[in-house]
Design a protein around this motif. Structure first.
Motif, short mmCIF file in Angstrom:
data_model
loop_
_atom_site.label_atom_id
_atom_site.label_comp_id
_atom_site.label_asym_id
_atom_site.label_seq_id
_atom_site.Cartn_x
_atom_site.Cartn_y
_atom_site.Cartn_z
N ALA A 49 0.80 -0.86 0.54
CA ALA A 49 -0.45 0.21 -0.58
C ALA A 49 1.15 1.38 -0.38
O ALA A 49 1.69 1.00 0.59
N THR A 50 -0.24 2.26 -0.22
CA THR A 50 0.71 3.78 -0.51
C THR A 50 0.39 5.17 -0.22
O THR A 50 -1.18 4.82 -0.98
N ILE A 51 0.52 5.41 0.61
CA ILE A 51 -0.51 6.90 0.25
C ILE A 51 0.34 7.95 0.95
O ILE A 51 1.31 8.15 1.34
N THR A 52 0.19 8.87 -0.53
CA THR A 52 0.41 10.17 -0.02
C THR A 52 0.00 11.17 0.30
O THR A 52 -0.90 11.19 1.84
N ASN A 53 0.64 12.31 0.05
CA ASN A 53 0.93 13.26 1.02
C ASN A 53 -1.07 13.69 0.97
O ASN A 53 -1.05 14.33 2.71
N ASP A 54 -1.82 14.39 0.09
CA ASP A 54 -2.95 14.38 0.19
C ASP A 54 -4.26 13.08 0.57
O ASP A 54 -4.61 13.58 -0.04
N GLY A 55 -3.69 12.03 1.08
CA GLY A 55 -4.54 10.72 1.14
C GLY A 55 -4.69 9.84 0.07
O GLY A 55 -5.45 8.67 0.49
N SER A 56 -4.57 10.10 -1.02
CA SER A 56 -4.28 9.00 -2.53
C SER A 56 -3.51 7.61 -2.03
O SER A 56 -2.83 7.76 -1.64
N THR A 57 -4.26 7.43 -1.79
CA THR A 57 -3.81 5.46 -1.92
C THR A 57 -3.98 4.76 -3.06
O THR A 57 -4.50 4.71 -4.27
N ILE A 58 -2.90 3.62 -2.93
CA ILE A 58 -2.83 2.31 -4.31
C ILE A 58 -2.25 1.56 -3.17
O ILE A 58 -1.66 1.39 -2.60
N LEU A 59 -3.20 0.26 -3.83
CA LEU A 59 -2.98 -0.76 -3.32
C LEU A 59 -2.77 -1.76 -4.01
O LEU A 59 -2.93 -2.06 -5.10
N ASP A 60 -2.11 -2.71 -3.14
CA ASP A 60 -1.70 -4.38 -4.31
C ASP A 60 -3.07 -5.00 -4.76
O ASP A 60 -3.77 -5.08 -3.83
N ASP A 61 -2.99 -5.53 -6.09
CA ASP A 61 -4.39 -5.97 -6.33
C ASP A 61 -4.07 -7.39 -5.23
O ASP A 61 -5.42 -7.93 -4.86
N ALA A 62 -3.46 -7.73 -4.40
CA ALA A 62 -3.63 -9.15 -3.40
C ALA A 62 -4.92 -8.39 -2.27
O ALA A 62 -4.92 -9.10 -1.75
N VAL A 63 -4.49 -7.17 -2.46
CA VAL A 63 -5.31 -6.74 -0.76
C VAL A 63 -6.06 -5.08 -0.91
O VAL A 63 -6.27 -5.44 -0.26
N GLU A 64 -6.40 -5.24 -2.62
CA GLU A 64 -7.22 -4.54 -2.69
C GLU A 64 -8.72 -4.84 -2.94
O GLU A 64 -8.81 -5.89 -2.66
N GLY A 65 -9.70 -3.94 -2.16
CA GLY A 65 -10.90 -4.22 -1.55
C GLY A 65 -10.93 -4.82 0.03
O GLY A 65 -11.23 -4.62 1.02
N ARG A 66 -9.48 -5.17 0.54
CA ARG A 66 -9.37 -5.92 1.36
C ARG A 66 -8.71 -4.89 2.67
O ARG A 66 -9.01 -4.52 4.13
N PHE A 67 -7.99 -3.90 2.33
CA PHE A 67 -7.05 -3.35 3.48
C PHE A 67 -7.49 -2.02 2.12
O PHE A 67 -7.37 -1.38 1.70
N THR A 68 -6.77 -0.83 4.04
CA THR A 68 -7.09 0.38 3.76
C THR A 68 -6.41 0.99 4.02
O THR A 68 -5.26 0.69 5.06
N ALA A 69 -5.48 1.77 3.54
CA ALA A 69 -4.30 2.66 4.17
C ALA A 69 -5.00 4.69 4.28
O ALA A 69 -5.76 5.04 3.49
N THR A 70 -4.36 4.79 5.68
CA THR A 70 -5.23 6.26 6.35
C THR A 70 -4.59 6.79 6.85
O THR A 70 -3.05 6.27 7.46
N ARG A 71 -4.14 8.24 6.78
CA ARG A 71 -3.23 8.41 7.55
C ARG A 71 -4.09 9.86 8.62
O ARG A 71 -4.61 10.45 8.15
N ASP A 72 -3.06 10.57 10.12
CA ASP A 72 -3.61 11.71 10.84
C ASP A 72 -1.69 12.39 10.82
O ASP A 72 -1.98 11.82 11.90
N ASP A 73 -2.08 12.90 10.01
CA ASP A 73 -1.06 14.38 10.33
C ASP A 73 -0.92 14.84 11.21
O ASP A 73 0.02 15.03 11.81
N ALA A 74 -2.35 15.28 11.91
CA ALA A 74 -2.10 15.84 13.17
C ALA A 74 -1.70 15.07 14.37
O ALA A 74 -0.59 15.52 15.30
N GLN A 75 -1.24 13.65 14.27
CA GLN A 75 -1.04 13.16 15.42
C GLN A 75 0.80 12.22 14.78
O GLN A 75 0.82 11.57 15.48
N SER A 76 0.46 12.38 13.51
CA SER A 76 2.09 12.22 13.05
C SER A 76 1.76 10.33 12.33
O SER A 76 2.53 9.56 13.11
N LYS A 77 0.17 10.11 11.92
CA LYS A 77 0.02 8.34 12.58
C LYS A 77 -0.02 7.78 10.78
O LYS A 77 -1.06 8.79 10.79
#
Length: 118
Positions: A49-77
């Motif tokens: 999985a890849t998540i960019t600065n603006d929250g856009s994500t790219i997921l590998d086909d093997a995990v698409e639909g099952r995994f989600t990447a997110t970010r909380d920049d205020a918490q640096s997580k």
């Protein structure tokens, strides 16, 4: 100096869920693109999985639909929500953020182990 702490791995039954966390602390300007990798057997790490600065994500086909990447920049997580886990998802998972300091630097978490088994 930047510190990364990963957490959230564990043992889960097939079909279960886990949420991995990657917490960044220390001296930095911002977190740029973050990638999640996993390593099962052998030395090669697989990009899941890849998540960019603006929250856009790219997921590998093997995990698409099952995994989600997110970010909380205020918490640096950064998070990787993993649902409907399968035995083949068993691996050590690593976060790999690009962090802006004086320049852009790549860091690796220590890894967190996920085991999917009944």
């Amino acid at each position: 100096q930047v510190q990364l702490v990963e957490s959230g791995g564990g043992l889960v039954q097939p079909g279960g869920s886990l949420r991995l966390s990657c917490s960044v602390s220390g001296d930095f300007v911002r977190i740029n693109t973050v990638r999640w990798y996993r390593q099962s057997t052998g030395p090669k790490r697989e990009l899941v999985a890849t998540i960019t600065n603006d929250g856009s994500t790219i997921l590998d086909d093997a995990v698409e639909g099952r995994f989600t990447a997110t970010r909380d920049d205020a918490q640096s997580k950064i998070y990787l929500q993993m649902n409907n886990l399968r035995p083949e998802d068993t691996a050590v998972y690593y976060c790999n953020p690009l962090i802006m300091q004086l320049g852009l630097n790549s860091y690796w978490g220590q890894g967190t182990r996920v085991i999917v088994s009944s």
